[in-house]
Design an enzyme around this catalytic site. Sequence first.
Site, PDB file in Angstrom:
ATOM      1  N   TYR A  14     -17.183 -69.640  55.689  1.00  0.00           N
ATOM      2  CA  TYR A  14     -17.243 -70.652  56.764  1.00  0.00           C
ATOM      3  C   TYR A  14     -17.679 -72.015  56.227  1.00  0.00           C
ATOM      4  O   TYR A  14     -16.941 -73.006  56.329  1.00  0.00           O
ATOM      5  CB  TYR A  14     -18.192 -70.110  57.839  1.00  0.00           C
ATOM      6  N   TYR A 140     -31.563 -59.575  53.481  1.00  0.00           N
ATOM      7  CA  TYR A 140     -30.803 -60.807  53.235  1.00  0.00           C
ATOM      8  C   TYR A 140     -31.766 -61.945  52.876  1.00  0.00           C
ATOM      9  O   TYR A 140     -31.596 -62.619  51.850  1.00  0.00           O
ATOM     10  CB  TYR A 140     -29.996 -61.156  54.488  1.00  0.00           C
ATOM     11  N   HIS A 185     -22.385 -63.733  65.517  1.00  0.00           N
ATOM     12  CA  HIS A 185     -23.223 -64.856  65.946  1.00  0.00           C
ATOM     13  C   HIS A 185     -23.004 -65.246  67.410  1.00  0.00           C
ATOM     14  O   HIS A 185     -21.893 -65.176  67.931  1.00  0.00           O
ATOM     15  CB  HIS A 185     -22.975 -66.077  65.042  1.00  0.00           C
ATOM     16  N   ILE A 202     -26.512 -60.528  75.996  1.00  0.00           N
ATOM     17  CA  ILE A 202     -27.664 -61.248  75.437  1.00  0.00           C
ATOM     18  C   ILE A 202     -28.744 -60.223  75.119  1.00  0.00           C
ATOM     19  O   ILE A 202     -29.113 -59.403  75.973  1.00  0.00           O
ATOM     20  CB  ILE A 202     -28.207 -62.315  76.428  1.00  0.00           C
ATOM     21  N   PHE A 203     -29.232 -60.304  73.871  1.00  0.00           N
ATOM     22  CA  PHE A 203     -30.211 -59.314  73.421  1.00  0.00           C
ATOM     23  C   PHE A 203     -31.631 -59.744  73.777  1.00  0.00           C
ATOM     24  O   PHE A 203     -32.247 -60.526  73.058  1.00  0.00           O
ATOM     25  CB  PHE A 203     -30.091 -59.099  71.912  1.00  0.00           C
ATOM     26  N   ARG A 276     -32.655 -57.165  70.040  1.00  0.00           N
ATOM     27  CA  ARG A 276     -32.002 -56.755  68.795  1.00  0.00           C
ATOM     28  C   ARG A 276     -33.093 -56.623  67.737  1.00  0.00           C
ATOM     29  O   ARG A 276     -33.921 -57.525  67.585  1.00  0.00           O
ATOM     30  CB  ARG A 276     -30.987 -57.835  68.405  1.00  0.00           C
TER      31      ARG A 276
HETATM   32  N1  UDP Z   1     -27.373 -62.943  70.312  1.00  0.00           N
HETATM   33  C1  UDP Z   1     -27.067 -62.407  71.565  1.00  0.00           C
HETATM   34  N2  UDP Z   1     -25.829 -61.860  71.743  1.00  0.00           N
HETATM   35  C2  UDP Z   1     -24.893 -61.800  70.748  1.00  0.00           C
HETATM   36  C3  UDP Z   1     -25.218 -62.355  69.468  1.00  0.00           C
HETATM   37  C4  UDP Z   1     -26.460 -62.921  69.292  1.00  0.00           C
HETATM   38  O1  UDP Z   1     -27.891 -62.428  72.482  1.00  0.00           O
HETATM   39  O2  UDP Z   1     -23.782 -61.281  70.984  1.00  0.00           O
HETATM   40  C5  UDP Z   1     -28.691 -63.571  70.141  1.00  0.00           C
HETATM   41  C6  UDP Z   1     -29.533 -63.006  69.003  1.00  0.00           C
HETATM   42  O3  UDP Z   1     -30.228 -61.855  69.438  1.00  0.00           O
HETATM   43  C7  UDP Z   1     -30.439 -64.205  68.724  1.00  0.00           C
HETATM   44  C8  UDP Z   1     -29.545 -65.413  68.978  1.00  0.00           C
HETATM   45  O4  UDP Z   1     -28.486 -64.937  69.806  1.00  0.00           O
HETATM   46  O5  UDP Z   1     -31.488 -64.223  69.656  1.00  0.00           O
HETATM   47  C9  UDP Z   1     -28.942 -66.002  67.733  1.00  0.00           C
HETATM   48  O6  UDP Z   1     -28.367 -64.959  66.983  1.00  0.00           O
HETATM   49  P1  UDP Z   1     -27.281 -65.190  65.851  1.00  0.00           P
HETATM   50  O7  UDP Z   1     -26.833 -63.837  65.377  1.00  0.00           O
HETATM   51  O8  UDP Z   1     -26.250 -66.130  66.337  1.00  0.00           O
HETATM   52  O9  UDP Z   1     -28.065 -65.955  64.701  1.00  0.00           O
HETATM   53  P2  UDP Z   1     -29.439 -65.539  63.923  1.00  0.00           P
HETATM   54  O10 UDP Z   1     -30.494 -66.422  64.494  1.00  0.00           O
HETATM   55  O11 UDP Z   1     -29.686 -64.095  64.141  1.00  0.00           O
HETATM   56  O12 UDP Z   1     -29.128 -65.865  62.512  1.00  0.00           O
END
Ligand code: UDP
Length: 331
Positions: A14, A140, A185, A202-203, A276
Site C-alpha cells: 500500500y 509484529y 482495517h 465494530i469491535f 478484538r
Molecule cells: N475495527 C472494527 N471493525 C473492523 C476493523 C477494525 O471495529 O472491521 C476497529 C479495531 O478494533 C480498532 C480500530 O477499528 O479499534 C482500528 O483498527 P484497524 O485494524 O483499522 O487498525 P489498528 O489500529 O488495529 O492498526
Amino acid sequence: MIIKKLLITGSSGYIGSCLNTYLKKRYKVYLLDLVKPKEFNKINLKNFFKCDLKNSKKLDKILQKIKPDLVIHLAAKSTVNEKIKKKNYISNNLVATRNLVNSMNRHNINKIIFSSTAAVYDKNKKRINENFKLRPISNYGKSKLQAEETIMKNNRLNYVILRFFNVSGCLKKPMIGEFHNPETHLIPISVFKSIKENDINIFGDDYKTKDGTCVRDYVHIKDICIAIEKSKNYLKKNRSTILNIGGGHGVSNKSVIKNLEKILNKNVRVNYLKKRKGDQAVLVCNITKAKNLINWRPKNSRIFNILKDEIMWSQFLIKQKINRKYSSVQK
Ligand code: UDP
C-alpha cells in the site's frame, strides 16, 4: 549531498505503491518486492526487482547494480494478526532488515528511511511522543522494534525512523490506494461495506473512552508520502532521528461511522461485537517533533477528507470489478 536515486523495498504494498506514484516524476525510483505490483498499479517493470530480502546474494547484486543514494525500507509483514507465527514476523521483519543493512554496508550506501509503527509503544492514553516507553504487545510490534534497533546500532548508517499511526486514504492522480487481501482495517472495510449496503462490525463499545469505542490516529497516505520526502531532505545533512507520523488527534470508531453517514447521506447498519483481542483503547500521537525537525504538517488527515478519498478509491475498485475481501480477523 544530492539524493536522486531511491530504492523502495516493499514497493508492491500500500505505502510503497503510493510512494512510487508520488515520487517517480521527480526522482529515479527503483522498486523491490517479493511479489509483482498489483495490476491496477501500472509501473515500469524495468525498474522493478523481484527479490526476497532474505536472499543476500541476490540483494547484493541488485544494490551493486543500482547503487541507490537512499533506501526507503517499507517491506514487512504487517497485519497485527497474532495467528501469524512469531517466527514468521521475525524472519520477515527482522532478518530481512538485518540483511538489507549488511548489504547496504557492503556497498557504501548509508542513508535509510525505515517505516516503523505505533505498535512499538506501551499502552498509553496520553498523546504518545517519541520518548514514551517502548513495550510492543504484538509480535509484529516486537519485530519492528528489533528492526529499529538493528538500524540504530549500525554506525555506518544515517536513518530516519518513521513510526506511522493509522495510515489510510488514497492518491487520486492516478488513483492508487490500500488493497490488502483480506482487508482487516476499519476505514477500507467500513467504506466498502457501507457502499455495498452491508453491516459493519465494530469491535467493542465498552472501552473507557468518551463513546465507549476505540480511538485511533488516522493519517492520510499523501501526508505519509510528504513525510518520507521531507525525511529524505533531513538526511541530506547526515543526521538521524525517530519521528511519530500521525494526524495528531484521536478519532473514535463511532465517529468514523458518523462521518461516513454524513458524507454518504445515509444510515449505515452497525453491529457492536465483543472487543478484538490485543486492541488498545486509545492510540494517538504527539507530532511536535516531526513539525519541528522536518517541517511537516498532516494537512490532508482530517477524517472527513480521508473517508471522502477512501470512498472514491472503493468506487474505483468496484468499477474495475476488483473485489475486496475482508475478514473480521481477531488480533
Ligand atoms: N475495527 C472494527 N471493525 C473492523 C476493523 C477494525 O471495529 O472491521 C476497529 C479495531 O478494533 C480498532 C480500530 O477499528 O479499534 C482500528 O483498527 P484497524 O485494524 O483499522 O487498525 P489498528 O489500529 O488495529 O492498526
